[in-house]
Design a protein around this motif. Structure first.
Motif, PDB file in Angstrom:
ATOM      1  N   SER A  85      -9.168   7.479  -4.502  1.00 40.88           N
ATOM      2  CA  SER A  85      -9.118   6.137  -3.925  1.00 40.88           C
ATOM      3  C   SER A  85      -7.682   5.660  -3.778  1.00 40.88           C
ATOM      4  CB  SER A  85      -9.897   5.147  -4.793  1.00 40.88           C
ATOM      5  OG  SER A  85      -9.370   5.117  -6.106  1.00 40.88           O
ATOM      6  N   GLU A  86      -6.731   6.486  -4.207  1.00 41.91           N
ATOM      7  CA  GLU A  86      -5.310   6.183  -4.070  1.00 41.91           C
ATOM      8  C   GLU A  86      -4.577   7.461  -3.701  1.00 41.91           C
ATOM      9  OE1 GLU A  86      -3.945   4.622  -7.751  1.00 41.91           O
ATOM     10  OE2 GLU A  86      -4.923   2.681  -7.523  1.00 41.91           O
ATOM     11  N   TYR A 129      -5.441   9.997   0.582  1.00 42.63           N
ATOM     12  CA  TYR A 129      -6.481   9.008   0.859  1.00 42.63           C
ATOM     13  C   TYR A 129      -6.186   8.270   2.156  1.00 42.63           C
ATOM     14  CZ  TYR A 129      -8.852   4.510   0.635  1.00 42.63           C
ATOM     15  OH  TYR A 129      -9.582   3.388   0.940  1.00 42.63           O
ATOM     16  N   ASP A 188       0.824  -1.215   0.000  1.00 42.88           N
ATOM     17  CA  ASP A 188       0.000   0.000   0.000  1.00 42.88           C
ATOM     18  C   ASP A 188       0.855   1.262   0.000  1.00 42.88           C
ATOM     19  OD1 ASP A 188      -2.318  -1.448  -0.012  1.00 42.88           O
ATOM     20  OD2 ASP A 188      -2.641  -1.349   2.163  1.00 42.88           O
ATOM     21  N   LEU A 223       1.942   1.857  -3.527  1.00 46.93           N
ATOM     22  CA  LEU A 223       0.776   2.217  -4.342  1.00 46.93           C
ATOM     23  C   LEU A 223       0.349   3.655  -4.093  1.00 46.93           C
ATOM     24  CD1 LEU A 223      -1.653   1.391  -6.192  1.00 46.93           C
ATOM     25  CD2 LEU A 223      -2.832   0.723  -4.075  1.00 46.93           C
ATOM     26  N   HIS A 224       0.141   3.998  -2.841  1.00 48.14           N
ATOM     27  CA  HIS A 224      -0.364   5.335  -2.518  1.00 48.14           C
ATOM     28  C   HIS A 224       0.724   6.398  -2.687  1.00 48.14           C
ATOM     29  CE1 HIS A 224      -4.167   3.738  -1.172  1.00 48.14           C
ATOM     30  NE2 HIS A 224      -3.568   2.928  -0.304  1.00 48.14           N
ATOM     31  N   ALA A 274       1.086   7.065  -6.418  1.00 44.53           N
ATOM     32  CA  ALA A 274      -0.017   7.873  -6.950  1.00 44.53           C
ATOM     33  C   ALA A 274       0.171   9.343  -6.599  1.00 44.53           C
ATOM     34  CB  ALA A 274      -1.349   7.356  -6.401  1.00 44.53           C
ATOM     35  N   GLU A 300      -6.234  15.277  -3.173  1.00 48.68           N
ATOM     36  CA  GLU A 300      -6.610  13.891  -2.905  1.00 48.68           C
ATOM     37  C   GLU A 300      -7.786  13.770  -1.952  1.00 48.68           C
ATOM     38  OE1 GLU A 300      -2.335  11.747  -3.852  1.00 48.68           O
ATOM     39  OE2 GLU A 300      -2.874  12.134  -1.758  1.00 48.68           O
TER      40      GLU A 300
END
Length: 272
Positions: free
Chosen positions: A217-218, A222, A69, A72-73, A76, A212
């Motif tokens: 969603s990312e 978030y 995560d 991923l985050h 982004a 954000e």
């Protein structure tokens, strides 16, 4: 022994002061604060429920990294900041150069841009959602707005602050307009322009949080919202620390990328 030998100055004593690496010195304050808070929680002086100790925050960061995560985050958020920074910096340099070099353009553009600069960032959110939707375009546009104004102001100020004597020297050497711009004006404005870019990058990371919040969603923003809704202060602080680390890394890369452009400078900072 000759008179010359007698009058020769003795060599200066070697400096034996211990030099602490800059990175270690920069980490000293946050490490001391973290250890102090960890100790206060472990000894029962502080509760640590709403302000978790560093050990819990570190465990949360490790969990986010293991699950993917964090990548991923963080990726982004970094992608949005990079896109918004590129757009805002190009526009800020372009409009700043135009306003700085042309008094009529400055009288035409500057009052409007200064008025727009006073608008709070959050006020642009509903308008960008209405115009561009709730997806990436509106988020990138909001970040670009945050980057644009410090870059614009920095470039205008740099151009207007060029020493008139430098321009006169160029004219004495009969430089044409392009040579004057390339050999005198551009080097004179580069240091302030780099500083403006760094300020714009910092604001880009500030504006990405607001961006954000717009139904993302990312992204690290978030994670902040999710931590607040789920009552996870350790996740909120982990996201804040990730923001700080990403921002510092991006600023370091920007400084390294622009360092060759400023290699000609001979400043007191380089000799200290």
């Amino acid at each position: 022994m000759t008179a010359t030998d007698t009058l020769a100055p003795s060599p200066a004593p070697a400096r034996t002061a211990l030099r602490v690496p800059a990175a270690a010195l920069g980490l000293a304050l946050p490490v001391v604060m973290a250890l102090a808070w960890e100790g206060a929680v472990r000894m029962g002086i502080a509760e640590g429920r709403l302000m978790p100790p560093p050990s819990r925050i570190g465990a949360m960061l490790l969990d986010l990294a293991r699950s993917g995560d964090l990548v991923l985050h963080g990726g982004a958020t970094l992608g949005r900041v990079a896109a918004g920074f590129a757009l805002g910096a190009v526009a800020g340099i372009g409009f700043g150069a135009l306003s700085g070099a042309s008094p009529p353009a400055r009288r035409l553009l500057d009052p409007t841009l200064q008025a727009l600069r006073a608008i709070p960032s959050i006020a642009w959110v509903p308008l960008f959602i209405l115009w561009l939707g709730i997806f990436e375009a509106s988020k990138v546009a909001l970040i670009a707005v945050g980057v644009f104004f410090p870059v614009y102001l920095g470039v205008v100020g740099a151009i207007l602050g060029v020493d008139r004597k430098l321009v006169e020297v160029g004219r004495v050497f009969r430089l044409n307009r392009s040579q004057l711009a390339r050999r005198i004006l551009l080097p004179a404005v580069l240091p302030d322009t780099v500083t403006a870019l760094r300020s714009g990058l910092g604001l880009g990371f500030m504006f990405v949080v607001a961006a954000e919040f717009m139904g993302a969603s990312e992204g690290l923003g978030y994670l902040l919202v999710d931590g607040q809704q789920m009552g996870k202060p350790d996740q909120i602080l982990a996201a804040i620390i990730a923001f700080a680390l990403l921002g510092k890394a991006a600023d370091t890369l920007l400084v390294a990328a622009t360092a060759p452009l400023l290699r000609w400078q001979d400043t007191a900072r380089e000799r200290l």
